[in-house]
Scaffold this active site. Structure first.
Site, PDB file in Angstrom:
ATOM      1  N   LYS A 175       2.213   0.436  -7.931  1.00  0.00           N
ATOM      2  CA  LYS A 175       1.457  -0.673  -7.357  1.00  0.00           C
ATOM      3  C   LYS A 175       0.717  -1.454  -8.445  1.00  0.00           C
ATOM      4  CE  LYS A 175      -0.712   2.341  -4.963  1.00  0.00           C
ATOM      5  NZ  LYS A 175      -1.575   3.093  -4.020  1.00  0.00           N
ATOM      6  N   GLY A 210      -9.807   1.556   0.604  1.00  0.00           N
ATOM      7  CA  GLY A 210      -8.773   2.180   1.420  1.00  0.00           C
ATOM      8  C   GLY A 210      -7.398   1.561   1.317  1.00  0.00           C
TER       9      GLY A 210
END
Length: 268
Positions: A175, A210
């Site tokens: 990512k 999150g």
């Protein structure tokens, strides 16, 4: 049959990450969520003030209870802070029908607080990486697993994704959200050499608590519903992009707030 996914992770008392984010994500994506809690955190939008590890034998008991009864179609693994916990989880994965396994190697909270002891990194690599169908590190986590520098561009990201495959990963979603520039690029790479770049506009917001938990559990949701890996990753990327884009419509705490897991359901 009802699609069921299990999260094995830590609890976030603030509700924005960990078990709480995973269960919200499962529900938002039409999947029934079950959980195995591996740690408790005293946490809010400002940071983590304490961690209490669940005894490994109780982690084992939770896994036995869940997997012996529920027809689990996918499993997501998040925060596991100790060597003995990782060992028990690996044992449970080998003993039960788990469906595809998504490993999010949570090492540091968004606030910067460490969540994984140095001694546990090698154990995670040795025991869990080969059992996972996909591992989803961010740039900093990948660098720590490879004991190298944080990738600065897409060429270095490709090299680090290949390095993680060399450590035993079956597929990697590296990512790029912690990178720079107007766009964020993620790389999906598997053992067959299939490389898929997923690029999206970088959304300007401080409310990103999150995101890693949410993306990995969204991937698990797609896999639980029978999607192939690339399709599950693509649908998860769309979901997290929308959840980040809607994050500022929430007003949670005074620090880094959560993404909006239920952006498609709550009224404006």
């Amino acid at each position: 049959m009802t699609a069921i996914a299990v999260t094995i992770a830590g609890s976030d008392s603030g509700g924005g990450a960990g078990i709480q984010a995973d269960l919200k994500t499962f529900s938002a994506n039409g999947v029934f969520g079950a959980s195995v809690i591996a740690a408790l955190t005293a946490q809010n939008t400002l940071g983590v003030s304490a961690i209490h590890d669940v005894p490994p034998e109780f982690v084992r008991a939770q896994m036995t209870a869940v997997f012996s009864d529920l027809a689990v179609k996918a499993t997501k693994i998040g925060m596991l802070s100790r060597v003995d916990t990782i060992e028990v989880v690996a044992e449970g994965l080998r003993a039960h029908e788990t469906g595809p396994v998504v490993l999010d190697p949570v090492m540091v909270a968004a606030s910067g607080d460490p969540l994984l002891a140095d001694s546990a990194v090698d154990t995670l690599i040795a025991l869990l990486l080969p059992l996972a169908d996909i591992v989803t590190p961010n740039l900093h986590e990948a660098a720590r697993m490879l004991q190298g520098d944080v990738a600065a561009d897409e060429t270095q990201m490709q090299a680090q994704a290949e390095g993680l495959l060399g450590l035993g990963a079956n597929a990697v979603l590296l990512k790029g959200g912690h990178g720079s520039g107007a766009n964020s690029a993620d790389l999906l790479l598997d053992r067959n050499g299939n490389a898929v770049w997923l690029r999206s506009e970088r959304i300007k917001t401080d409310n990103t608590h999150g995101t890693g938990c949410t993306l990995s559990s969204a991937i698990a949701s797609g896999l639980a519903k029978g999607q192939g890996m690339e399709a599950a990753v693509r649908s998860a990327k769309s979901y997290i992009q929308a959840a980040i884009a809607a994050a500022d419509t929430l007003h949670i705490g005074s620090g880094h707030g959560p993404v909006h897991h239920f952006h498609a359901f709550w009224s404006k």
